[in-house]
Design a protein around this motif. Structure first.
Motif, PDB file in Angstrom:
ATOM      1  N   SER A   1      13.780 108.261  14.779  1.00 41.31           N
ATOM      2  CA  SER A   1      13.632 106.961  15.342  1.00 41.31           C
ATOM      3  C   SER A   1      12.815 106.727  16.634  1.00 41.31           C
ATOM      4  N   LYS A   2      13.066 107.424  17.622  1.00 38.36           N
ATOM      5  CA  LYS A   2      12.438 107.423  18.784  1.00 38.36           C
ATOM      6  C   LYS A   2      10.993 107.772  18.566  1.00 38.36           C
ATOM      7  N   ASP A   3      10.613 108.657  17.701  1.00 39.05           N
ATOM      8  CA  ASP A   3       9.223 108.901  17.369  1.00 39.05           C
ATOM      9  C   ASP A   3       8.437 107.906  16.724  1.00 39.05           C
ATOM     10  N   MET A   4       9.141 107.149  15.737  1.00 39.64           N
ATOM     11  CA  MET A   4       8.509 106.098  14.883  1.00 39.64           C
ATOM     12  C   MET A   4       8.300 104.842  15.963  1.00 39.64           C
ATOM     13  N   GLY A   5       9.143 104.622  16.902  1.00 40.73           N
ATOM     14  CA  GLY A   5       8.959 103.709  17.973  1.00 40.73           C
ATOM     15  C   GLY A   5       7.644 103.888  18.775  1.00 40.73           C
ATOM     16  N   SER A   6       7.551 105.218  18.996  1.00 38.49           N
ATOM     17  CA  SER A   6       6.416 105.529  19.800  1.00 38.49           C
ATOM     18  C   SER A   6       5.269 105.303  19.044  1.00 38.49           C
ATOM     19  N   ALA A   7       5.217 105.833  17.721  1.00 41.80           N
ATOM     20  CA  ALA A   7       4.049 105.644  16.789  1.00 41.80           C
ATOM     21  C   ALA A   7       3.676 104.109  16.583  1.00 41.80           C
ATOM     22  N   ALA A   8       4.526 103.339  16.722  1.00 44.07           N
ATOM     23  CA  ALA A   8       4.436 101.859  16.535  1.00 44.07           C
ATOM     24  C   ALA A   8       3.727 101.597  17.890  1.00 44.07           C
ATOM     25  N   GLN A   9       3.839 101.919  18.940  1.00 47.26           N
ATOM     26  CA  GLN A   9       3.230 101.439  20.222  1.00 47.26           C
ATOM     27  C   GLN A   9       1.930 101.831  20.256  1.00 47.26           C
ATOM     28  N   MET A  10       1.555 103.381  19.800  1.00 49.97           N
ATOM     29  CA  MET A  10       0.362 103.754  19.804  1.00 49.97           C
ATOM     30  C   MET A  10      -0.462 102.993  18.760  1.00 49.97           C
ATOM     31  N   LEU A  11      -0.148 102.469  17.532  1.00 47.57           N
ATOM     32  CA  LEU A  11      -0.866 102.005  16.632  1.00 47.57           C
ATOM     33  C   LEU A  11      -0.943 100.495  17.407  1.00 47.57           C
ATOM     34  N   GLY A  12      -0.237 100.009  18.062  1.00 49.93           N
ATOM     35  CA  GLY A  12      -0.378  98.715  18.698  1.00 49.93           C
ATOM     36  C   GLY A  12      -1.548  98.931  19.881  1.00 49.93           C
ATOM     37  N   LEU A  13      -1.430  99.617  20.522  1.00 53.41           N
ATOM     38  CA  LEU A  13      -2.630 100.067  21.520  1.00 53.41           C
ATOM     39  C   LEU A  13      -4.066 100.283  20.905  1.00 53.41           C
ATOM     40  N   ILE A  14      -3.826 101.161  19.689  1.00 52.18           N
ATOM     41  CA  ILE A  14      -5.049 101.195  18.990  1.00 52.18           C
ATOM     42  C   ILE A  14      -5.684  99.927  18.762  1.00 52.18           C
ATOM     43  N   MET A  15      -4.879  99.073  18.199  1.00 53.69           N
ATOM     44  CA  MET A  15      -5.132  97.748  17.553  1.00 53.69           C
ATOM     45  C   MET A  15      -5.768  96.853  18.900  1.00 53.69           C
ATOM     46  N   LEU A  16      -5.221  97.135  19.879  1.00 55.00           N
ATOM     47  CA  LEU A  16      -5.382  96.343  21.275  1.00 55.00           C
ATOM     48  C   LEU A  16      -6.778  96.610  21.402  1.00 55.00           C
ATOM     49  N   SER A  17      -7.061  98.077  21.546  1.00 55.12           N
ATOM     50  CA  SER A  17      -8.244  98.467  21.963  1.00 55.12           C
ATOM     51  C   SER A  17      -9.466  98.268  21.054  1.00 55.12           C
ATOM     52  N   MET A  18      -9.195  98.103  19.884  1.00 54.22           N
ATOM     53  CA  MET A  18     -10.045  97.640  18.822  1.00 54.22           C
ATOM     54  C   MET A  18     -10.530  96.323  18.849  1.00 54.22           C
ATOM     55  N   VAL A  19      -9.613  95.491  19.017  1.00 48.45           N
ATOM     56  CA  VAL A  19      -9.784  93.976  19.217  1.00 48.45           C
ATOM     57  C   VAL A  19     -10.740  93.758  20.567  1.00 48.45           C
ATOM     58  N   TRP A  20     -10.300  94.127  21.378  1.00 46.50           N
ATOM     59  CA  TRP A  20     -11.124  94.040  22.610  1.00 46.50           C
ATOM     60  C   TRP A  20     -12.394  94.758  22.653  1.00 46.50           C
ATOM     61  N   LEU A  21     -12.526  95.701  21.838  1.00 47.74           N
ATOM     62  CA  LEU A  21     -14.016  96.434  21.669  1.00 47.74           C
ATOM     63  C   LEU A  21     -14.827  95.520  20.813  1.00 47.74           C
ATOM     64  N   LEU A  22     -14.103  95.128  19.832  1.00 46.31           N
ATOM     65  CA  LEU A  22     -15.178  94.372  18.769  1.00 46.31           C
ATOM     66  C   LEU A  22     -15.380  92.769  19.209  1.00 46.31           C
ATOM     67  N   VAL A  23     -14.456  92.142  20.242  1.00 49.20           N
ATOM     68  CA  VAL A  23     -14.779  90.886  20.565  1.00 49.20           C
ATOM     69  C   VAL A  23     -15.883  91.073  21.739  1.00 49.20           C
ATOM     70  N   LEU A  24     -15.728  92.223  22.665  1.00 53.87           N
ATOM     71  CA  LEU A  24     -16.783  92.184  23.438  1.00 53.87           C
ATOM     72  C   LEU A  24     -18.164  92.711  22.798  1.00 53.87           C
ATOM     73  N   LEU A  25     -18.182  93.543  21.982  1.00 53.96           N
ATOM     74  CA  LEU A  25     -19.274  93.882  21.200  1.00 53.96           C
ATOM     75  C   LEU A  25     -20.164  92.817  20.548  1.00 53.96           C
ATOM     76  N   ASP A  26     -19.253  91.954  20.008  1.00 51.31           N
ATOM     77  CA  ASP A  26     -19.555  90.621  19.144  1.00 51.31           C
ATOM     78  C   ASP A  26     -20.286  89.607  20.359  1.00 51.31           C
ATOM     79  N   ARG A  27     -19.507  89.491  21.209  1.00 50.18           N
ATOM     80  CA  ARG A  27     -20.316  88.700  22.204  1.00 50.18           C
ATOM     81  C   ARG A  27     -21.416  89.268  23.279  1.00 50.18           C
ATOM     82  N   PHE A  28     -21.272  90.396  23.556  1.00 47.42           N
ATOM     83  CA  PHE A  28     -22.669  91.087  24.305  1.00 47.42           C
ATOM     84  C   PHE A  28     -23.146  91.946  23.595  1.00 47.42           C
TER      85      PHE A  28
END
Length: 124
Positions: A97-124
């Motif tokens: 249970s704890k590991d799955m919660g941690s995995a969810a956060q890891m995927l959320g942070l990967i998504m956050l990073s990808m969104v920021w990277l793609l938006v910034l690459l598209d803009r600049f």
């Protein structure tokens, strides 16, 4: 069987719910280092998202990805608290249970990073 804590209705229920939510945020901030780190990250990234010269959809994605990471951490911390409330003994299901919660956060942070990277690459 009726839950005695579910008696409030209307505006009283909304008022109570807001209080419980604020209590949860305070508890998470005081007791969870990961949540504190994400709050400070949000305190930097959200103002940056507001001043970046990007469209409204891109701005919503930038801010939404930050808020989603905070939400995931709150849920992860809630899972951990519930598991610890049941027992502090080592058990494979508790670990899973704890590991799955941690995995969810890891995927959320990967998504956050990808969104920021793609938006910034598209803009600049």
């Amino acid at each position: 069987m009726t839950n005695p804590y579910k008696g409030a209705t209307g505006l009283r229920r909304i008022w109570n719910a807001c209080g419980y939510s604020i209590d949860g945020l305070v508890i998470a901030y005081r007791g969870e280092a990961a949540f504190r780190q994400l709050v400070w990250m949000a305190a930097v990234l959200i103002p940056v998202a507001l001043i970046l010269p990007v469209g409204l959809i891109s701005r919503a994605l930038l801010i939404g990805s930050v808020l989603l990471s905070l939400i995931i951490e709150l849920l992860n911390s809630a899972i951990e608290a519930a598991i610890d409330r049941i027992s502090l003994e080592t058990h494979p299901l508790s670990k899973a249970s704890k590991d799955m919660g941690s995995a969810a956060q890891m995927l959320g942070l990967i998504m956050l990073s990808m969104v920021w990277l793609l938006v910034l690459l598209d803009r600049f």
